[in-house]
Motif scaffolding. Structure first.
Motif: not given
Length: 154
Positions: A62-91
């Motif tokens: 559940i916890f690890s899958g949530a991070g990859l799903l979050a990245l998938h949902l934001f795949r069409r955004t800029s790399p900066t937004v993707q990094l922010a989503v990855a960091m926020a998701s992890y935190t």
């Protein structure tokens, strides 16, 4: 052995959804490792070990899958937004996991019905399996190193 026929449309094509491909690879590896951990924990600690290992397996998925799903949902955004989503998701996942862990450690009924040692060991083993599966899947992705938006005219 017959040669493999690959059409020109398939050859060299980039992986369409890399996060989902990584999720698939990680999920397969985690389930294989987790089923083995559940079997070992059940033999070693009985029904409490079974519940602990299953809980550890589910937590990691559940916890690890949530991070990859979050990245998938934001795949069409800029790399900066993707990094922010990855960091926020992890935190966020670490904060939620810490809260659930504190709640679990203070729960007497959980300690009576679940072997916490089996939970911890199986969670660590499944995380290692998850990471190995994710790395394996990542190494097989086809990600272009240059821009494929424009075709070259011959």
């Amino acid at each position: 052995m017959a040669p493999q026929v690959v059409s020109q449309n398939e050859a060299g094509q980039a992986t369409r959804h890399p996060a989902l491909a990584m999720l698939r690879g990680a999920l397969v590896a985690a389930v294989v490792v987790g089923v083995n951990a559940v079997a070992v924990a059940t033999v070693a600690a009985g029904i409490e070990g079974l519940w602990g290992a299953v809980l550890g397996l589910l937590m990691v998925i559940i916890f690890s899958g949530a991070g990859l799903l979050a990245l998938h949902l934001f795949r069409r955004t800029s790399p900066t937004v993707q990094l922010a989503v990855a960091m926020a998701s992890y935190t966020g996942r670490i904060a939620i996991f810490g809260g659930l862990l504190a709640l679990a450690l203070s729960s007497d009924s959980l300690a009576e019905n679940v072997n916490l040692t089996a939970l911890g060991i199986s969670a660590m083993v499944v995380v290692m399996g998850w990471m190995a599966g994710e790395i394996w899947a990542w190494s097989r992705l086809r990600i272009p190193i240059y821009d494929l938006d424009h075709e070259v005219n011959r």
